[in-house]
Design a protein around this motif. Structure first.
Motif, PDB file in Angstrom:
ATOM      1  N   ALA A  34      26.888  33.265  23.244  1.00  0.00           N
ATOM      2  CA  ALA A  34      25.835  33.022  24.168  1.00  0.00           C
ATOM      3  C   ALA A  34      26.185  33.598  25.377  1.00  0.00           C
ATOM      4  CB  ALA A  34      25.776  31.199  24.462  1.00  0.00           C
ATOM      5  N   LEU A  35      27.387  33.737  25.985  1.00  0.00           N
ATOM      6  CA  LEU A  35      27.773  34.422  27.160  1.00  0.00           C
ATOM      7  C   LEU A  35      27.434  35.916  26.771  1.00  0.00           C
ATOM      8  CD1 LEU A  35      31.151  33.184  28.596  1.00  0.00           C
ATOM      9  CD2 LEU A  35      28.860  33.327  29.759  1.00  0.00           C
ATOM     10  N   HIS A  45      23.623  46.544  30.367  1.00  0.00           N
ATOM     11  CA  HIS A  45      24.963  46.300  29.887  1.00  0.00           C
ATOM     12  C   HIS A  45      25.197  45.806  28.549  1.00  0.00           C
ATOM     13  CE1 HIS A  45      25.220  46.369  34.177  1.00  0.00           C
ATOM     14  NE2 HIS A  45      26.368  46.743  34.205  1.00  0.00           N
ATOM     15  N   LEU A  46      26.203  45.930  27.940  1.00  0.00           N
ATOM     16  CA  LEU A  46      26.777  45.282  26.698  1.00  0.00           C
ATOM     17  C   LEU A  46      27.890  44.534  27.095  1.00  0.00           C
ATOM     18  CD1 LEU A  46      26.566  45.147  23.619  1.00  0.00           C
ATOM     19  CD2 LEU A  46      28.037  47.043  23.313  1.00  0.00           C
ATOM     20  N   VAL A  47      27.818  43.277  26.763  1.00  0.00           N
ATOM     21  CA  VAL A  47      28.802  42.124  27.106  1.00  0.00           C
ATOM     22  C   VAL A  47      29.616  41.892  25.724  1.00  0.00           C
ATOM     23  CG1 VAL A  47      29.067  40.112  27.851  1.00  0.00           C
ATOM     24  CG2 VAL A  47      27.274  41.341  28.822  1.00  0.00           C
ATOM     25  N   THR A  48      30.952  41.977  26.109  1.00  0.00           N
ATOM     26  CA  THR A  48      32.005  41.443  25.258  1.00  0.00           C
ATOM     27  C   THR A  48      32.982  40.677  25.695  1.00  0.00           C
ATOM     28  OG1 THR A  48      31.942  43.664  24.293  1.00  0.00           O
ATOM     29  CG2 THR A  48      33.857  42.287  23.544  1.00  0.00           C
ATOM     30  N   VAL A  49      32.891  39.314  24.998  1.00  0.00           N
ATOM     31  CA  VAL A  49      33.831  38.270  25.693  1.00  0.00           C
ATOM     32  C   VAL A  49      35.204  38.465  24.535  1.00  0.00           C
ATOM     33  CG1 VAL A  49      33.950  35.815  25.946  1.00  0.00           C
ATOM     34  CG2 VAL A  49      31.711  36.713  25.919  1.00  0.00           C
ATOM     35  N   HIS A  50      35.993  38.689  25.351  1.00  0.00           N
ATOM     36  CA  HIS A  50      37.401  38.994  24.767  1.00  0.00           C
ATOM     37  C   HIS A  50      38.123  37.902  24.726  1.00  0.00           C
ATOM     38  CE1 HIS A  50      37.110  43.542  24.587  1.00  0.00           C
ATOM     39  NE2 HIS A  50      36.406  43.395  25.799  1.00  0.00           N
ATOM     40  N   GLY A  58      42.840  27.359  30.775  1.00  0.00           N
ATOM     41  CA  GLY A  58      42.728  28.605  29.788  1.00  0.00           C
ATOM     42  C   GLY A  58      42.117  29.578  30.543  1.00  0.00           C
ATOM     43  N   ALA A  59      42.270  30.609  29.759  1.00  0.00           N
ATOM     44  CA  ALA A  59      41.756  31.965  30.322  1.00  0.00           C
ATOM     45  C   ALA A  59      40.634  32.530  29.767  1.00  0.00           C
ATOM     46  CB  ALA A  59      42.856  32.957  30.291  1.00  0.00           C
ATOM     47  N   TYR A  60      39.864  33.315  30.381  1.00  0.00           N
ATOM     48  CA  TYR A  60      38.583  34.045  30.064  1.00  0.00           C
ATOM     49  C   TYR A  60      38.825  35.396  30.526  1.00  0.00           C
ATOM     50  CZ  TYR A  60      36.641  34.285  34.752  1.00  0.00           C
ATOM     51  OH  TYR A  60      36.429  34.369  35.952  1.00  0.00           O
ATOM     52  N   ARG A  61      38.010  36.568  29.861  1.00  0.00           N
ATOM     53  CA  ARG A  61      38.385  37.665  29.799  1.00  0.00           C
ATOM     54  C   ARG A  61      36.990  38.449  29.366  1.00  0.00           C
ATOM     55  NH1 ARG A  61      39.868  42.779  27.806  1.00  0.00           N
ATOM     56  NH2 ARG A  61      40.826  44.120  29.213  1.00  0.00           N
ATOM     57  N   ILE A  62      36.029  39.174  30.199  1.00  0.00           N
ATOM     58  CA  ILE A  62      34.759  39.358  29.824  1.00  0.00           C
ATOM     59  C   ILE A  62      34.567  40.872  30.203  1.00  0.00           C
ATOM     60  CG2 ILE A  62      32.190  38.972  29.887  1.00  0.00           C
ATOM     61  CD1 ILE A  62      33.066  36.139  30.613  1.00  0.00           C
ATOM     62  N   VAL A  71      32.602  50.699  33.040  1.00  0.00           N
ATOM     63  CA  VAL A  71      33.114  49.323  32.172  1.00  0.00           C
ATOM     64  C   VAL A  71      33.778  48.675  33.401  1.00  0.00           C
ATOM     65  CG1 VAL A  71      34.880  48.200  30.760  1.00  0.00           C
ATOM     66  CG2 VAL A  71      33.531  50.393  30.163  1.00  0.00           C
ATOM     67  N   SER A  72      33.367  47.115  33.556  1.00  0.00           N
ATOM     68  CA  SER A  72      33.766  46.355  34.320  1.00  0.00           C
ATOM     69  C   SER A  72      34.316  45.073  33.502  1.00  0.00           C
ATOM     70  CB  SER A  72      32.607  45.768  35.348  1.00  0.00           C
ATOM     71  OG  SER A  72      32.084  46.905  36.394  1.00  0.00           O
ATOM     72  N   VAL A  73      35.655  44.636  33.857  1.00  0.00           N
ATOM     73  CA  VAL A  73      36.041  43.645  33.105  1.00  0.00           C
ATOM     74  C   VAL A  73      36.424  42.413  34.287  1.00  0.00           C
ATOM     75  CG1 VAL A  73      37.950  42.872  31.685  1.00  0.00           C
ATOM     76  CG2 VAL A  73      37.211  45.155  31.631  1.00  0.00           C
ATOM     77  N   VAL A  74      36.120  41.285  34.178  1.00  0.00           N
ATOM     78  CA  VAL A  74      35.986  40.284  34.982  1.00  0.00           C
ATOM     79  C   VAL A  74      37.241  39.267  34.067  1.00  0.00           C
ATOM     80  CG1 VAL A  74      34.196  38.757  34.231  1.00  0.00           C
ATOM     81  CG2 VAL A  74      35.189  38.616  36.693  1.00  0.00           C
ATOM     82  N   ARG A  75      37.872  38.599  34.841  1.00  0.00           N
ATOM     83  CA  ARG A  75      39.008  37.551  34.239  1.00  0.00           C
ATOM     84  C   ARG A  75      39.273  36.517  35.281  1.00  0.00           C
ATOM     85  NH1 ARG A  75      43.811  38.519  36.638  1.00  0.00           N
ATOM     86  NH2 ARG A  75      43.887  40.736  37.471  1.00  0.00           N
ATOM     87  N   GLY A  76      39.734  35.373  34.573  1.00  0.00           N
ATOM     88  CA  GLY A  76      40.116  34.284  35.386  1.00  0.00           C
ATOM     89  C   GLY A  76      40.714  33.236  34.679  1.00  0.00           C
ATOM     90  N   VAL A  77      40.888  31.970  35.233  1.00  0.00           N
ATOM     91  CA  VAL A  77      41.528  30.623  34.517  1.00  0.00           C
ATOM     92  C   VAL A  77      40.564  29.573  34.885  1.00  0.00           C
ATOM     93  CG1 VAL A  77      43.339  29.390  34.686  1.00  0.00           C
ATOM     94  CG2 VAL A  77      43.818  31.742  34.804  1.00  0.00           C
TER      95      VAL A  77
END
Length: 151
Positions: A34-35, A45-50, A58-62, A71-77
């Motif tokens: 969904a994200l 933009h093409l979005v990849t949820v890694h 828990g972590a996320y990286r998109i 390419v832009s990559v956002v990450r967090g907890v």
């Protein structure tokens, strides 16, 4: 890094009313597939949820890949996950940590019948320029979110 004082220059607040049930809107923020459909500022933009480990700690990286190749990559907890009413998570850009290092995003989902009132607060920016850049990005994301949850 010291936490910046909360002021209008360091805090972004966006509100939207979305014609979809709260559970569906919350799911759009918490399921990788969904994200990937909406979590970028434009359709270019093409979005990849890694990574998407949806639990406190828990972590996320998109990754957001623009059609130009940028390419832009956002990450967090995740700090708080209270389904289906609230998400709180840190936010940092991998390629430009000075853009939003150690910022915090809170998203609240309030049901009103079959519609959802969404409030997004992104805080701890170092000043208005960073806040304004993120306002552009979040505005595009929320614009794309609406059709992704439409009945």
């Amino acid at each position: 890094m010291a936490t910046p004082q909360v002021t209008p220059d360091t805090t972004l607040r966006l509100e939207r009313t979305i014609a979809a049930p709260r559970e569906k809107v919350f799911e759009a923020w918490t399921k990788a597939a969904a994200l990937a459909r909406w979590f970028a500022p434009s359709d270019e933009h093409l979005v990849t949820v890694h990574t998407l480990d949806l639990r406190p700690g828990g972590a996320y990286r998109i990754e957001m890949r623009h059609s130009s190749g940028r390419v832009s990559v956002v990450r967090g907890v995740y700090r708080e996950v209270a389904a289906p009413s609230r998400l709180v998570f840190t936010w940092s850009w991998e390629e430009a940590p000075e853009m939003a290092d150690d910022t915090l995003v809170t998203v609240e989902f309030t049901a009103r019948g079959q519609v959802t009132d969404l409030v997004l607060i992104h805080e701890r920016f170092t000043g208005a320029p960073q806040r304004d850049e993120h306002n552009k990005g979040w505005t595009g994301c929320l614009y794309r979110l609406v059709p992704s949850v439409a009945p």
